[in-house]
Design an enzyme around this catalytic site. Structure first.
Site, PDB file in Angstrom:
ATOM      1  N   ASP A 102      17.934 -50.442   0.212  1.00  0.00           N
ATOM      2  CA  ASP A 102      19.114 -51.084   1.116  1.00  0.00           C
ATOM      3  C   ASP A 102      19.008 -52.769   1.338  1.00  0.00           C
ATOM      4  OD1 ASP A 102      21.227 -50.925   3.260  1.00  0.00           O
ATOM      5  OD2 ASP A 102      19.882 -51.037   4.961  1.00  0.00           O
ATOM      6  N   LYS A 130      22.171 -49.796  -2.955  1.00  0.00           N
ATOM      7  CA  LYS A 130      23.240 -50.445  -2.185  1.00  0.00           C
ATOM      8  C   LYS A 130      22.956 -52.241  -2.146  1.00  0.00           C
ATOM      9  CE  LYS A 130      24.786 -47.479   2.201  1.00  0.00           C
ATOM     10  NZ  LYS A 130      24.602 -47.771   3.668  1.00  0.00           N
ATOM     11  N   PHE A 151      28.090 -45.174   5.854  1.00  0.00           N
ATOM     12  CA  PHE A 151      26.787 -44.961   6.236  1.00  0.00           C
ATOM     13  C   PHE A 151      26.524 -43.691   5.949  1.00  0.00           C
ATOM     14  CE2 PHE A 151      23.989 -44.119   9.323  1.00  0.00           C
ATOM     15  CZ  PHE A 151      23.766 -44.752  10.766  1.00  0.00           C
TER      16      PHE A 151
HETATM   17  C1  PRP Z   1      15.213 -47.166   5.619  1.00  0.00           C
HETATM   18  C2  PRP Z   1      14.457 -46.222   3.886  1.00  0.00           C
HETATM   19  C3  PRP Z   1      13.609 -46.985   3.497  1.00  0.00           C
HETATM   20  C4  PRP Z   1      14.370 -48.271   4.052  1.00  0.00           C
HETATM   21  C5  PRP Z   1      15.316 -49.372   2.975  1.00  0.00           C
HETATM   22  O1  PRP Z   1      13.494 -46.205   5.522  1.00  0.00           O
HETATM   23  O2  PRP Z   1      14.180 -44.964   3.452  1.00  0.00           O
HETATM   24  O3  PRP Z   1      12.449 -47.388   3.789  1.00  0.00           O
HETATM   25  O4  PRP Z   1      14.799 -48.509   5.305  1.00  0.00           O
HETATM   26  O5  PRP Z   1      15.615 -50.005   4.147  1.00  0.00           O
HETATM   27  P1  PRP Z   1      15.341 -51.850   2.904  1.00  0.00           P
HETATM   28  O6  PRP Z   1      15.949 -51.632   2.133  1.00  0.00           O
HETATM   29  O7  PRP Z   1      16.376 -52.491   4.322  1.00  0.00           O
HETATM   30  O8  PRP Z   1      14.468 -51.839   3.963  1.00  0.00           O
HETATM   31  P2  PRP Z   1      13.017 -46.137   7.176  1.00  0.00           P
HETATM   32  O9  PRP Z   1      12.041 -47.618   8.193  1.00  0.00           O
HETATM   33  O10 PRP Z   1      14.502 -45.692   8.086  1.00  0.00           O
HETATM   34  O11 PRP Z   1      12.126 -45.113   7.777  1.00  0.00           O
HETATM   35  P3  PRP Z   1      12.286 -43.851   7.596  1.00  0.00           P
HETATM   36  O12 PRP Z   1      12.525 -43.053   6.014  1.00  0.00           O
HETATM   37  O13 PRP Z   1      11.460 -42.392   7.517  1.00  0.00           O
HETATM   38  O14 PRP Z   1      14.055 -42.886   7.585  1.00  0.00           O
END
Ligand code: PRP
Length: 178
Positions: A102, A130, A151
């Site tokens: 992200d 993304k 989303f």
């Molecule tokens: C989500 C996803 C990535 C991160 C991406 O994890 O799995 O690790 O966010 O976001 P970024 O590129 O903005 O850093 P999350 O912290 O939601 O944990 P999860 O995998 O347990 O859902």
């Protein structure tokens, strides 16, 4: 389809097919190297890891890390390691497995952390990318699907910890998160 899902963005069949293609690419890319240690970041990467490894025929190992951003310092990319790897990684060829890139902050920080611990190489494979949301420079070596800024839930991705079990990537209805 789940009642809270507006549309399916990537079907289960498409995910399996793409995992097959990426697995074959990994087989070729690491054929002359040490088999990679797959490091999956909890929890979102679990369904993707489970499918991907079926298509890798190298003697890989996999392990898990759980990290979280420090509240209030998100912009610095500082992370807290909640669960660390089980063994030292000096000299290892590491492939980080993620469900989504992200902003890129998590992966940039984890990649630097693993390199600082002596890994020979640290590459990234992500099911979803993304790029519109990126705030730091981070390019994954292997990308399943590049998606628009919607989303999305399913195949490991959650909203308030739910929907991770959906076997596809779906767009969540707006009324469910607004
Ligand atoms: C989500 C996803 C990535 C991160 C991406 O994890 O799995 O690790 O966010 O976001 P970024 O590129 O903005 O850093 P999350 O912290 O939601 O944990 P999860 O995998 O347990 O859902």
């Amino acid at each position: 389809m789940h009642q809270n899902v507006e549309k399916i963005l990537v079907s289960e069949e498409e995910i399996i097919q793409r995992c097959r293609e990426m697995g074959q690419k990994i087989n070729r890319d690491y054929a002359q190297k040490e088999p990679p240690l797959l490091v999956a970041l909890l929890k979102g990467s679990v369904p993707f890891l489970a499918e991907l490894i079926k298509h890798i025929d190298l003697d890989i190992e996999f392990d898990f890390m759980d990290v979280s951003s420090y509240a209030g310092t998100e912009s610095t990319g500082e992370i807290k390691v909640i669960k660390d790897l089980d063994r030292p990684i000096k000299g290892a060829e590491i492939l980080i497995v993620e469900d989504i890139v992200d902003t890129g902050r998590t992966l940039k920080t984890v990649r630097e952390l693993l390199l600082s611990k002596g890994a020979s190489s640290v590459k990234v494979i992500t099911l979803l990318d993304k790029p519109d949301r990126r705030v730091v420079e981070l390019e994954a070596e292997y990308v399943g699907f590049t998606i628009p800024n919607e989303f999305v839930v399913g195949y490991g991705l959650d909203f308030n910890q739910k929907y991770r079990n959906l076997p596809y990537i779906g767009v969540l209805k707006e009324e469910c998160y607004k």
